[in-house]
Design a protein around this motif. Structure first.
Motif, mmCIF file in Angstrom:
data_model
loop_
_atom_site.group_PDB
_atom_site.id
_atom_site.type_symbol
_atom_site.label_atom_id
_atom_site.label_comp_id
_atom_site.label_asym_id
_atom_site.label_seq_id
_atom_site.Cartn_x
_atom_site.Cartn_y
_atom_site.Cartn_z
ATOM 1 N N VAL A 13 -11.727 -1.690 8.828
ATOM 2 C CA VAL A 13 -10.835 -2.111 7.732
ATOM 3 C C VAL A 13 -9.959 -0.953 7.279
ATOM 4 C CG1 VAL A 13 -10.762 -2.895 5.331
ATOM 5 C CG2 VAL A 13 -12.366 -3.948 6.934
ATOM 6 N N LEU A 14 -10.561 0.241 7.103
ATOM 7 C CA LEU A 14 -9.793 1.418 6.690
ATOM 8 C C LEU A 14 -8.713 1.743 7.716
ATOM 9 C CD1 LEU A 14 -9.311 3.910 4.903
ATOM 10 C CD2 LEU A 14 -11.080 5.089 6.230
ATOM 11 N N PHE A 19 -3.134 1.672 9.685
ATOM 12 C CA PHE A 19 -2.264 1.241 10.777
ATOM 13 C C PHE A 19 -1.029 0.508 10.247
ATOM 14 C CE2 PHE A 19 -0.786 -1.688 14.017
ATOM 15 C CZ PHE A 19 -0.780 -0.906 15.164
ATOM 16 N N PHE A 20 -1.235 -0.448 9.353
ATOM 17 C CA PHE A 20 -0.110 -1.241 8.846
ATOM 18 C C PHE A 20 0.821 -0.388 7.977
ATOM 19 C CE2 PHE A 20 -3.035 -4.906 9.662
ATOM 20 C CZ PHE A 20 -2.236 -5.512 10.615
ATOM 21 N N LEU A 21 0.248 0.566 7.245
ATOM 22 C CA LEU A 21 1.091 1.451 6.447
ATOM 23 C C LEU A 21 1.907 2.380 7.353
ATOM 24 C CD1 LEU A 21 1.977 2.345 3.665
ATOM 25 C CD2 LEU A 21 0.021 3.895 3.575
ATOM 26 N N LEU A 22 1.287 2.878 8.415
ATOM 27 C CA LEU A 22 2.003 3.707 9.386
ATOM 28 C C LEU A 22 3.139 2.930 10.040
ATOM 29 C CD1 LEU A 22 -1.041 5.408 11.169
ATOM 30 C CD2 LEU A 22 0.708 6.605 9.850
ATOM 31 N N LEU A 23 2.880 1.675 10.346
ATOM 32 C CA LEU A 23 3.895 0.823 10.959
ATOM 33 C C LEU A 23 5.077 0.626 10.016
ATOM 34 C CD1 LEU A 23 4.529 -0.874 13.474
ATOM 35 C CD2 LEU A 23 3.423 -2.819 12.345
ATOM 36 N N ALA A 24 4.764 0.435 8.716
ATOM 37 C CA ALA A 24 5.827 0.277 7.721
ATOM 38 C C ALA A 24 6.661 1.555 7.609
ATOM 39 C CB ALA A 24 5.216 -0.077 6.361
ATOM 40 N N VAL A 25 5.980 2.707 7.622
ATOM 41 C CA VAL A 25 6.692 3.992 7.524
ATOM 42 C C VAL A 25 7.587 4.201 8.740
ATOM 43 C CG1 VAL A 25 6.409 6.505 7.499
ATOM 44 C CG2 VAL A 25 4.900 5.069 6.102
ATOM 45 N N TYR A 26 7.038 3.965 9.934
ATOM 46 C CA TYR A 26 7.793 4.209 11.169
ATOM 47 C C TYR A 26 9.026 3.314 11.261
ATOM 48 C CZ TYR A 26 8.781 4.967 16.106
ATOM 49 O OH TYR A 26 9.392 5.281 17.295
ATOM 50 N N THR A 27 8.864 2.035 10.996
ATOM 51 C CA THR A 27 10.008 1.108 11.082
ATOM 52 C C THR A 27 11.028 1.395 9.984
ATOM 53 O OG1 THR A 27 8.783 -0.540 9.765
ATOM 54 C CG2 THR A 27 8.662 -0.725 12.165
ATOM 55 N N TYR A 28 10.551 1.852 8.837
ATOM 56 C CA TYR A 28 11.451 2.185 7.729
ATOM 57 C C TYR A 28 12.348 3.368 8.100
ATOM 58 C CZ TYR A 28 12.904 3.853 3.098
ATOM 59 O OH TYR A 28 13.631 4.281 2.020
ATOM 60 N N ILE A 29 11.749 4.412 8.667
ATOM 61 C CA ILE A 29 12.534 5.593 9.049
ATOM 62 C C ILE A 29 13.483 5.264 10.202
ATOM 63 C CG2 ILE A 29 12.383 7.908 10.062
ATOM 64 C CD1 ILE A 29 9.920 8.390 8.410
ATOM 65 N N GLY A 60 -4.835 2.724 17.432
ATOM 66 C CA GLY A 60 -4.978 1.579 18.332
ATOM 67 C C GLY A 60 -6.087 1.781 19.350
ATOM 68 N N ILE A 61 -6.350 3.042 19.695
ATOM 69 C CA ILE A 61 -7.396 3.348 20.680
ATOM 70 C C ILE A 61 -8.778 3.401 20.035
ATOM 71 C CG2 ILE A 61 -8.251 5.118 22.280
ATOM 72 C CD1 ILE A 61 -5.322 5.882 22.778
ATOM 73 N N LEU A 122 6.572 -0.067 -1.080
ATOM 74 C CA LEU A 122 5.278 -0.329 -0.448
ATOM 75 C C LEU A 122 4.679 0.974 0.090
ATOM 76 C CD1 LEU A 122 3.103 -2.238 0.739
ATOM 77 C CD2 LEU A 122 4.556 -2.475 2.755
ATOM 78 N N ILE A 123 5.511 1.782 0.724
ATOM 79 C CA ILE A 123 5.057 3.057 1.282
ATOM 80 C C ILE A 123 4.632 4.003 0.163
ATOM 81 C CG2 ILE A 123 5.816 5.135 2.509
ATOM 82 C CD1 ILE A 123 7.695 3.226 4.126
ATOM 83 N N LEU A 124 5.384 4.026 -0.928
ATOM 84 C CA LEU A 124 5.053 4.892 -2.059
ATOM 85 C C LEU A 124 3.682 4.545 -2.634
ATOM 86 C CD1 LEU A 124 5.923 7.051 -4.131
ATOM 87 C CD2 LEU A 124 6.972 5.206 -5.473
ATOM 88 N N ALA A 125 3.479 3.261 -2.907
ATOM 89 C CA ALA A 125 2.199 2.825 -3.466
ATOM 90 C C ALA A 125 1.069 2.964 -2.442
ATOM 91 C CB ALA A 125 2.303 1.373 -3.943
#
Length: 209
Positions: A13-14, A19-29, A60-61, A122-125
């Motif tokens: 879960v952690l 993972f989803f936060l990293l995905l949001a950051v990467y797509t945002y940049i 992912g691994i 979302l990334i900030l929070a």
């Protein structure tokens, strides 16, 4: 069929939250670079982007790879190395989320219009939450057990410590002869505390029984 431990589920879960936060950051940049947002340029941005991509692949691994599977194939040494690598990764994640938090606050403070996006808030929070969760986990299962064991040992041995001082004053030569055995006992105590810490680290990464 082996059962899945609560620690393993918590670890999954952690990792998924990260993972989803990293995905949001990467797509945002990537979006900021695509639209050519000049006011979003910052010294931390390239590191945040590159680490986001690396961490997405890494998570992912490891997310669905239980330590027991590594133990069965490669042995306990490989499992210990795997746990250490994950531990280092989570420590770097704390630094990463701090830098991400600093970056998003910079965009808000600079009133960067072209960076306005739902993902920014979302990334900030999310960065604040992730740092709090990871630090709390490390504190609860690693730092606190070490402190508790150390304090407990001191309290339990305060009486014998005072008695030992009296003995040394009365018979210094005899006391010196017992130093090797006392050092050995101290080593065992330190080893016990280290073992408790190792168990804490193992719980952090979860396991399959």
């Amino acid at each position: 069929m082996p059962s899945i431990s609560a620690g393993y589920i918590g670890n999954v879960v952690l990792n998924l939250l990260i993972f989803f936060l990293l995905l949001a950051v990467y797509t945002y940049i990537l979006n900021l670079e695509t639209i050519g947002c000049a006011c979003a340029i910052h010294p931390n941005r390239e590191f945040i982007k590159q680490f986001s991509l690396f961490a997405l692949v890494f998570l992912g691994i490891i997310t669905f790879l239980p330590p027991s599977a590594i133990t069965d194939v490669f042995g306990y040494l490989a499992t210990g190395l795997f746990a250490f690598v994950k531990f280092v990764f989570y420590i770097i994640c704390i630094v990463y989320f701090f830098l991400t938090l600093e970056y998003t606050r910079y965009l808000i403070n600079e009133k960067c219009k072209c960076s306005e996006d739902m993902r920014r808030e979302l990334i900030l929070a999310g960065s604040v939450v992730e740092v709090a969760i990871i630090v709390l986990i490390l504190l609860v299962i690693i730092v606190l057990p070490i402190i508790f064991n150390s304090v407990t040992h001191i309290v339990d041995n305060m009486g014998s410590f005072e008695k030992e001082i009296s003995t040394v004053v009365r018979t210094p030569y005899t006391s010196m002869k017992t130093v090797p055995s006392k050092l050995s006992k101290t080593g065992k105590i330190v080893s016990k505390i280290g073992s408790q810490s190792a168990k804490g680290i193992k719980k952090l990464f979860g396991s399959r029984k």
